[in-house]
Design an enzyme around this catalytic site. Sequence first.
Site, PDB file in Angstrom:
ATOM      1  CB  CYS A 115     -10.879  -9.688  -3.317  1.00 26.98           C
ATOM      2  SG  CYS A 115      -9.276 -10.486  -3.466  1.00 26.98           S
ATOM      3  CG  HIS A 252     -10.584  -6.558  -0.170  1.00 27.73           C
ATOM      4  ND1 HIS A 252     -10.320  -7.691   0.567  1.00 27.73           N
ATOM      5  CD2 HIS A 252      -9.837  -6.655  -1.321  1.00 27.73           C
ATOM      6  CE1 HIS A 252      -9.449  -8.434  -0.104  1.00 27.73           C
ATOM      7  NE2 HIS A 252      -9.148  -7.840  -1.237  1.00 27.73           N
ATOM      8  CG  ASN A 282      -5.991  -9.748  -0.638  1.00 28.28           C
ATOM      9  OD1 ASN A 282      -7.041 -10.198  -0.177  1.00 28.28           O
ATOM     10  ND2 ASN A 282      -5.912  -9.221  -1.844  1.00 28.28           N
TER      11      ASN A 282
HETATM   12  N1  ACO Z   1       9.868  -7.948  -3.776  1.00 26.44           N
HETATM   13  C1  ACO Z   1      10.759  -7.187  -4.404  1.00 26.44           C
HETATM   14  N2  ACO Z   1      10.577  -6.741  -5.656  1.00 26.44           N
HETATM   15  C2  ACO Z   1       9.430  -7.086  -6.280  1.00 26.44           C
HETATM   16  C3  ACO Z   1       8.450  -7.885  -5.670  1.00 26.44           C
HETATM   17  C4  ACO Z   1       8.706  -8.325  -4.352  1.00 26.44           C
HETATM   18  N3  ACO Z   1       7.833  -9.083  -3.679  1.00 26.44           N
HETATM   19  N4  ACO Z   1       7.435  -8.054  -6.523  1.00 26.44           N
HETATM   20  C5  ACO Z   1       7.761  -7.392  -7.648  1.00 26.44           C
HETATM   21  N5  ACO Z   1       8.954  -6.807  -7.491  1.00 26.44           N
HETATM   22  C6  ACO Z   1       9.708  -6.001  -8.458  1.00 26.44           C
HETATM   23  C7  ACO Z   1       9.316  -6.289  -9.889  1.00 26.44           C
HETATM   24  O1  ACO Z   1       9.995  -7.417 -10.390  1.00 26.44           O
HETATM   25  C8  ACO Z   1       9.764  -5.019 -10.585  1.00 26.44           C
HETATM   26  O2  ACO Z   1      11.151  -5.074 -10.782  1.00 26.44           O
HETATM   27  P1  ACO Z   1      11.785  -4.497 -12.131  1.00 26.44           P
HETATM   28  O3  ACO Z   1      11.469  -3.030 -12.119  1.00 26.44           O
HETATM   29  O4  ACO Z   1      13.230  -4.821 -11.972  1.00 26.44           O
HETATM   30  O5  ACO Z   1      11.101  -5.232 -13.234  1.00 26.44           O
HETATM   31  C9  ACO Z   1       9.489  -3.944  -9.516  1.00 26.44           C
HETATM   32  O6  ACO Z   1       9.396  -4.628  -8.263  1.00 26.44           O
HETATM   33  C10 ACO Z   1       8.209  -3.200  -9.790  1.00 26.44           C
HETATM   34  O7  ACO Z   1       7.190  -4.158 -10.058  1.00 26.44           O
HETATM   35  P2  ACO Z   1       5.700  -3.761 -10.210  1.00 26.44           P
HETATM   36  O8  ACO Z   1       4.852  -4.967 -10.365  1.00 26.44           O
HETATM   37  O9  ACO Z   1       5.577  -2.701 -11.269  1.00 26.44           O
HETATM   38  O10 ACO Z   1       5.482  -3.110  -8.763  1.00 26.44           O
HETATM   39  P3  ACO Z   1       4.339  -2.207  -8.247  1.00 26.44           P
HETATM   40  O11 ACO Z   1       4.859  -0.950  -7.741  1.00 26.44           O
HETATM   41  O12 ACO Z   1       3.192  -2.163  -9.204  1.00 26.44           O
HETATM   42  O13 ACO Z   1       3.874  -3.044  -6.968  1.00 26.44           O
HETATM   43  C11 ACO Z   1       2.085  -4.547  -6.379  1.00 26.44           C
HETATM   44  C12 ACO Z   1       3.403  -4.370  -7.127  1.00 26.44           C
HETATM   45  C13 ACO Z   1       2.362  -4.345  -4.910  1.00 26.44           C
HETATM   46  C14 ACO Z   1       1.562  -5.932  -6.639  1.00 26.44           C
HETATM   47  C15 ACO Z   1       1.104  -3.468  -6.899  1.00 26.44           C
HETATM   48  O14 ACO Z   1       1.014  -3.494  -8.294  1.00 26.44           O
HETATM   49  C16 ACO Z   1      -0.245  -3.626  -6.315  1.00 26.44           C
HETATM   50  O15 ACO Z   1      -0.439  -3.395  -5.147  1.00 26.44           O
HETATM   51  N6  ACO Z   1      -1.238  -4.015  -7.129  1.00 26.44           N
HETATM   52  C17 ACO Z   1      -2.543  -4.278  -6.641  1.00 26.44           C
HETATM   53  C18 ACO Z   1      -2.616  -5.743  -6.516  1.00 26.44           C
HETATM   54  C19 ACO Z   1      -3.488  -6.219  -5.393  1.00 26.44           C
HETATM   55  O16 ACO Z   1      -3.624  -5.639  -4.351  1.00 26.44           O
HETATM   56  N7  ACO Z   1      -4.071  -7.343  -5.661  1.00 26.44           N
HETATM   57  C20 ACO Z   1      -4.845  -8.013  -4.700  1.00 26.44           C
HETATM   58  C21 ACO Z   1      -5.988  -8.658  -5.310  1.00 26.44           C
HETATM   59  S1  ACO Z   1      -7.045  -7.506  -6.026  1.00 26.44           S
HETATM   60  C22 ACO Z   1      -7.694  -6.724  -4.770  1.00 26.44           C
HETATM   61  O17 ACO Z   1      -7.913  -7.324  -3.783  1.00 26.44           O
HETATM   62  C23 ACO Z   1      -7.951  -5.271  -4.923  1.00 26.44           C
END
Ligand code: ACO
Length: 325
Positions: A115, A252, A282
Amino acid sequence: MTATRSVVLGCGSYLPQQILTNAELAARIDTSDEWIVQRTGIRQRHIAAEGEFTSHLAINAARAALADAGIDAQSIDLIVLGTSTPDHTFPATAVAVQAALGIHHGAAFDLQAVCSGFIFALSTADSFLRTGAFKRALVIGAETFSRILDWSDRGTCVLFGDGAGAVILEAQQQPGAASDRGVLTTHLRSDGRHKSKLYVDGGPSSTRTVGYLRMEGREVFKHAVGMITDVIYDAFKATGTTAEDIDWFVPHQANKRIIDASAHKLHIAPQKVVLTVDLHGNTSAASIPLALSVAVKDGRIKKGDLVLLEAMGGGFTWGSALVRW
Ligand code: ACO
């Protein structure tokens, strides 16, 4: 004392035709529009058609940037293309772009920093231009992340999309003052201790397959804001600028929550933040030039504006750039 600066001559972008909305994803996997919008700000993403490669997206973005700059492709002597989803393991996707544009001189190569690919490509091109090795550079970010997504993994497949953006830089003599146009500073970082937090589980040397994207989302989130703001403070320090001086913040486009938290920590007003993640998700290395292109086209970014860019991604890699448009 005058200084050689890499001045932006134009920019352009391209998104594949097919749009995949959150509602369409919710019909296929256990997710919802509400969950995706609330956690990420993403509403839709574009998906490359069958037979539409990263190079095709890149060529369209490059042509748009050439038209915006009003220059002929023959005047380009350097192409640096940031991508993690090349057409082939080799040759570089950049040489496919070079050939399509009818350029047979200079150099073209890919750069892989996930990224952060566009910031790394911009910094690399800027370094070459300032040494005098090349005169005009086409800097591209282009990706087809849809091809490396595990469409049954709701934790990752809702986040990414396909697209391309390009910027043209020219080496120009500037007064050597804070008011100079062009790339004023770039700062690149990486820390391979985090390499397993966001990676693709295949590759030519390991599995002989392409593999799928795997991510520990919470771990990425935890590190993102600190890394992004640290490398932006480095840019401020190197140029004697502050957040107050910034006209536009073009981050980004990974996740609205990461962008909001970074802008808040830096004291950058929300109205100065260019946000396009809702429209294309993204797109990895393509996201910054895509956002730049939108803000230039709609008249927000104008000649003389101070534009702050940043990215963070797999590796981890991260970086910042300060550019006077
Ligand atoms: N729809 C519904 N529920 C979901 C989804 C979805 N698409 N994805 C995960 N969940 C659920 C999980 O299973 C979990 O359920 P559980 O509590 O029953 O186990 C719950 O949601 C919470 O999951 P987490 O992974 O802890 O959710 P979080 O609040 O951390 O959000 C996310 C996930 C959006 C990926 C977040 O961690 C994030 O934004 N991380 C940064 C990742 C990113 O942006 N990466 C891009 C590449 S790196 C960069 O470019 C910076």
